[in-house]
Enzyme design. Sequence first.
Site, PDB file in Angstrom:
ATOM      1  N   TYR A  98      -8.520  -1.884   0.800  1.00 55.57           N
ATOM      2  CA  TYR A  98      -8.348  -0.423   0.785  1.00 55.57           C
ATOM      3  C   TYR A  98      -6.863  -0.064   0.714  1.00 55.57           C
ATOM      4  O   TYR A  98      -6.440   0.767  -0.086  1.00 55.57           O
ATOM      5  CB  TYR A  98      -8.981   0.181   2.045  1.00 55.57           C
ATOM      6  CG  TYR A  98      -8.845   1.682   2.131  1.00 55.57           C
ATOM      7  CD1 TYR A  98      -9.643   2.508   1.365  1.00 55.57           C
ATOM      8  CD2 TYR A  98      -7.905   2.266   2.976  1.00 55.57           C
ATOM      9  CE1 TYR A  98      -9.520   3.897   1.434  1.00 55.57           C
ATOM     10  CE2 TYR A  98      -7.769   3.642   3.058  1.00 55.57           C
ATOM     11  CZ  TYR A  98      -8.584   4.456   2.279  1.00 55.57           C
ATOM     12  OH  TYR A  98      -8.450   5.826   2.350  1.00 55.57           O
ATOM     13  N   SER A 133      -3.586   8.115   0.415  1.00 51.91           N
ATOM     14  CA  SER A 133      -3.750   7.981   1.865  1.00 51.91           C
ATOM     15  C   SER A 133      -2.392   7.661   2.467  1.00 51.91           C
ATOM     16  O   SER A 133      -1.514   7.126   1.773  1.00 51.91           O
ATOM     17  CB  SER A 133      -4.716   6.827   2.162  1.00 51.91           C
ATOM     18  OG  SER A 133      -4.764   6.565   3.544  1.00 51.91           O
TER      19      SER A 133
END
Length: 269
Positions: A153, A140
């Site tokens: 995360y 990401s």
Amino acid sequence: VPSLAGKICVVTGASSGIGRRTALDLAADGAIVCAAARREDRLKELMDELPGAGHCYYTTDVSRRDEVAGLAGRVEAEYGRCDVLINNAGFAGASGYSDAWIANAEAVMQTNFFGALFCIDAFLFLLERSAPSNVVNVASVAGRIATPGIPAYTASKFALVGWTESAAPELAKRGIYMSLVEPGFIPTEGFPQKALTNDRFLRYLLGSDEQVSAAIRDAIVNRKAQRVVPRWYYLLQIPRVVTPWVWRTVRNKVVDSSVGRRVQDSRDK
Ligand SMILES: NC(=O)c1ccc[n+]([C@@H]2O[C@H](COP(=O)([O-])OP(=O)(O)OC[C@H]3O[C@@H](n4cnc5c(N)ncnc54)[C@H](OP(=O)(O)O)[C@@H]3O)[C@@H](O)[C@H]2O)c1
């Protein structure tokens, strides 16, 4: 353009979003897909939609080593090889500091980080047998630039980025080319990105699952070490590294307004 025809591609997290789109696009390119995720009904639906023949699915929770071993065993029995492994399964987890924040962090790391490592470990012998082969780790932009509010995360994606960059050269010597694909904001089931989709300016920051799928293909056929989606997000790393104080000020302003909007959204429901 090099072809993916006949390549055995394992896609984790194929039951929705980016993984599902990627499985469909790979199959349209002639690849044979083995789709993995936890929701069997979704995987069955996908099987009906995939163009071409010879695909299979295996219900897998990637955070469990025994299930990942089962997936690799199924692929070995069915095809005897694995040309491409796409580690895409992941979830955002809870934000903030609920009572269970440590348990949340463990669960997020177990799927987003260790899940990818479990798959690489279980598929290594097949990837080596099928070399030259590819591993694509879907990280990401949050694995390069910390996103406030989702520390577990963010940590899981930083870990995946660091691990991949450190491990890739060694695997390349064995004919296994490992890439990072780093999506920005992509509206999907698990990441609805409501604060952005509902904003007439911020919505221009959004990318699509089609773009991520195309980047995954590019990473495979052109052995790209890193693909950021949308591409221009790459530039965000420059102020973050060169003028971190400017970066923090701007980021905090954007985050404050989007968090405010998210709170408003949840009140409106
Ligand atoms: N969308 C974005 O903005 C964005 C941005 C950057 C990175 N990413 C990354 O892109 C990847 C795909 O996300 P997405 O946006 O497509 O979200 P999504 O639509 O929620 O898809 C996530 C997929 O992962 C699977 N999954 C979750 N936990 C799993 C587990 N323990 N074992 C096996 N499969 C599991 C889910 O299937 P089941 O529930 O059926 O298991 C689902 O198929 C994730 O790694 C995410 O972190 C997304």
